[in-house]
Design an enzyme around this catalytic site. Structure first.
Site, PDB file in Angstrom:
ATOM      1  N   ASN A  52       0.877  -1.170   0.000  1.00  0.00           N
ATOM      2  CA  ASN A  52       0.000   0.000   0.000  1.00  0.00           C
ATOM      3  C   ASN A  52       0.912   1.217   0.000  1.00  0.00           C
ATOM      4  O   ASN A  52       1.506   1.548   1.026  1.00  0.00           O
ATOM      5  CB  ASN A  52      -0.892  -0.007   1.252  1.00  0.00           C
ATOM      6  CG  ASN A  52      -1.685   1.286   1.387  1.00  0.00           C
ATOM      7  OD1 ASN A  52      -1.825   2.043   0.419  1.00  0.00           O
ATOM      8  ND2 ASN A  52      -2.206   1.549   2.582  1.00  0.00           N
ATOM      9  N   LYS A  74       0.172   4.258  -0.300  1.00  0.00           N
ATOM     10  CA  LYS A  74      -0.442   5.461   0.295  1.00  0.00           C
ATOM     11  C   LYS A  74      -0.237   6.660  -0.655  1.00  0.00           C
ATOM     12  O   LYS A  74      -0.328   6.492  -1.857  1.00  0.00           O
ATOM     13  CB  LYS A  74       0.125   5.714   1.686  1.00  0.00           C
ATOM     14  CG  LYS A  74       0.108   4.451   2.561  1.00  0.00           C
ATOM     15  CD  LYS A  74       0.342   4.724   3.989  1.00  0.00           C
ATOM     16  CE  LYS A  74       0.462   3.401   4.742  1.00  0.00           C
ATOM     17  NZ  LYS A  74       0.277   3.548   6.165  1.00  0.00           N
ATOM     18  N   HIS A  82      -9.481   1.165   4.536  1.00  0.00           N
ATOM     19  CA  HIS A  82      -8.213   1.351   5.256  1.00  0.00           C
ATOM     20  C   HIS A  82      -8.453   2.292   6.447  1.00  0.00           C
ATOM     21  O   HIS A  82      -9.228   3.245   6.347  1.00  0.00           O
ATOM     22  CB  HIS A  82      -7.159   1.931   4.315  1.00  0.00           C
ATOM     23  CG  HIS A  82      -5.780   1.883   4.899  1.00  0.00           C
ATOM     24  ND1 HIS A  82      -5.329   2.823   5.796  1.00  0.00           N
ATOM     25  CD2 HIS A  82      -4.774   0.986   4.746  1.00  0.00           C
ATOM     26  CE1 HIS A  82      -4.089   2.502   6.161  1.00  0.00           C
ATOM     27  NE2 HIS A  82      -3.733   1.395   5.534  1.00  0.00           N
ATOM     28  N   GLU A  84      -6.794   4.649   7.580  1.00  0.00           N
ATOM     29  CA  GLU A  84      -6.530   6.073   7.321  1.00  0.00           C
ATOM     30  C   GLU A  84      -7.729   6.716   6.634  1.00  0.00           C
ATOM     31  O   GLU A  84      -8.008   7.900   6.843  1.00  0.00           O
ATOM     32  CB  GLU A  84      -5.242   6.227   6.488  1.00  0.00           C
ATOM     33  CG  GLU A  84      -4.012   5.933   7.336  1.00  0.00           C
ATOM     34  CD  GLU A  84      -2.792   5.471   6.559  1.00  0.00           C
ATOM     35  OE1 GLU A  84      -2.779   5.559   5.317  1.00  0.00           O
ATOM     36  OE2 GLU A  84      -1.835   5.000   7.216  1.00  0.00           O
ATOM     37  N   GLU A  88      -5.724  -5.153  10.322  1.00  0.00           N
ATOM     38  CA  GLU A  88      -4.752  -4.094  10.541  1.00  0.00           C
ATOM     39  C   GLU A  88      -5.076  -3.358  11.837  1.00  0.00           C
ATOM     40  O   GLU A  88      -5.913  -2.433  11.835  1.00  0.00           O
ATOM     41  CB  GLU A  88      -4.781  -3.100   9.380  1.00  0.00           C
ATOM     42  CG  GLU A  88      -4.396  -3.705   8.049  1.00  0.00           C
ATOM     43  CD  GLU A  88      -3.702  -2.693   7.154  1.00  0.00           C
ATOM     44  OE1 GLU A  88      -2.601  -2.983   6.706  1.00  0.00           O
ATOM     45  OE2 GLU A  88      -4.247  -1.601   6.938  1.00  0.00           O
ATOM     46  N   GLY A 145       1.919   2.227  10.550  1.00  0.00           N
ATOM     47  CA  GLY A 145       2.845   3.349  10.379  1.00  0.00           C
ATOM     48  C   GLY A 145       3.482   3.806  11.675  1.00  0.00           C
ATOM     49  O   GLY A 145       4.070   4.887  11.735  1.00  0.00           O
ATOM     50  N   SER A 199       3.009  -2.288  10.255  1.00  0.00           N
ATOM     51  CA  SER A 199       4.463  -2.285  10.470  1.00  0.00           C
ATOM     52  C   SER A 199       5.105  -3.637  10.191  1.00  0.00           C
ATOM     53  O   SER A 199       6.089  -4.002  10.828  1.00  0.00           O
ATOM     54  CB  SER A 199       4.800  -1.788  11.882  1.00  0.00           C
ATOM     55  OG  SER A 199       4.323  -0.465  12.047  1.00  0.00           O
TER      56      SER A 199
HETATM   57  C1  PEP Z   1      -0.864  -0.011   5.726  1.00  0.00           C
HETATM   58  O1  PEP Z   1      -0.814   1.113   5.255  1.00  0.00           O
HETATM   59  O2  PEP Z   1      -1.799  -0.752   5.423  1.00  0.00           O
HETATM   60  C2  PEP Z   1       0.192  -0.423   6.629  1.00  0.00           C
HETATM   61  C3  PEP Z   1       0.121  -1.604   7.179  1.00  0.00           C
HETATM   62  O3  PEP Z   1       1.221   0.459   6.826  1.00  0.00           O
HETATM   63  P1  PEP Z   1       2.624   0.153   7.573  1.00  0.00           P
HETATM   64  O4  PEP Z   1       3.118  -1.163   7.037  1.00  0.00           O
HETATM   65  O5  PEP Z   1       3.495   1.292   7.216  1.00  0.00           O
HETATM   66  O6  PEP Z   1       2.335   0.065   9.037  1.00  0.00           O
END
Ligand code: PEP
Length: 255
Positions: A13, A15, A98, A100, A170, A176, A216
């Site tokens: 992803n 972003k 997501h 975000e 998630e 992040g 992460s």
């Molecule tokens: C994501 O954006 O779905 C995500 C898991 O980000 P990160 O791996 O940076 O935590």
């Protein structure tokens, strides 16, 4: 239950990162590194990068996705992009729900449901994100939150359509932040999601259903997370912007 019933999916992803030229360069760098993957490899990129990504990935094992889609086919929705439009340009995957989007752009379980419906109707494969906040985890309501998000998103989705859905667990507190759920925490929630799919559909549907972990995940912790019974791949943010790191995660999922 047998993990070999499912093919892992490693999805990046990106972003709000990368221009079209940068997209081409990063995919060209990734292609040789992931070409022998024994898992599905997907890169979800900003709308403006989709053409560049599709072109760069053509003929390789990398599939391209978008990061969202609108629920309507067309109309007065300034700034939005429909699932039909994504399908028309040849995009096979889309991330929906997501955290975000939920956190910063007012997505609700109901709009997530509507977007899932539109994506399925357009023939896209959906990566549906669910996850609890830190407060909800501390309140011991993680599974209730995830069950509610999942049930609303999947309302009216048939067993046949379910084959075009992947769920990415998630935890919001791990996205992040550099903070990863432990492999045990990820496996527990992913297993809970699988049990819910068995309850809503059937055990056979649940056994075949891909549940990713995201939050992460990186080159260092991926192997431990992906070794867990219920972790069928990952949704990768930060680490998907670095070709060697992403390739290491793909290799870990290919074992
Ligand atoms: C994501 O954006 O779905 C995500 C898991 O980000 P990160 O791996 O940076 O935590």
């Amino acid at each position: 239950m047998n993990k070999t019933l499912r093919k892992a999916v490693i999805a990046g992803n990106w972003k709000m990162n990368k221009t079209p030229d940068e997209t081409k360069a990063l995919i060209e760098e990734m292609k040789p590194l992931v070409k022998d993957a024994d898992c599905d490899v997907v890169l979800c990129v900003p709308y403006v990068d989709l053409y560049a990504a599709l072109e760069a990935a053509a003929g390789s094992n990398i599939k391209i996705g978008a990061e969202n889609c609108h629920w309507a086919k067309s109309g007065a929705f300034t700034g939005e992009v429909s699932a039909e439009m994504l399908a028309a340009v040849g995009v096979p995957y889309v991330i929906i729900g997501h955290s975000e989007r939920r956190q910063y752009f007012g997505e609700t379980d109901v709009t997530v449901h509507d977007r899932v419906r539109a994506a399925l109707d357009a023939g896209l494969t959906v990566i549906l994100c669910v996850g609890e906040t830190l407060t909800q985890r501390k309140q011991n309501i993680t599974m209730e939150v995830i069950a509610t998000q999942t049930k609303i998103a999947l309302a009216g989705v048939s067993a046949e359509e379910l084959k075009n859905i992947i769920i990415a667990y998630e935890p919001v507190w791990a996205i992040g932040t550099g903070e990863t759920a432990t492999a045990e925490q990820a496996d527990e929630v992913n297993g809970g999601i699988r049990a819910l799919i068995a309850e809503l559909y059937s055990q056979a549907d649940a056994d075949a259903f891909v549940v990713q972990y995201g939050g992460s995940m990186n080159a260092k912790n991926a192997a431990e997370l992906l070794a867990k019974e219920h972790v069928d791949g990952g949704l990768i943010g930060g680490a998907s912007l670095k070709a060697p790191d992403f390739a290491t995660i793909v290799a870990a999922a290919s074992k």
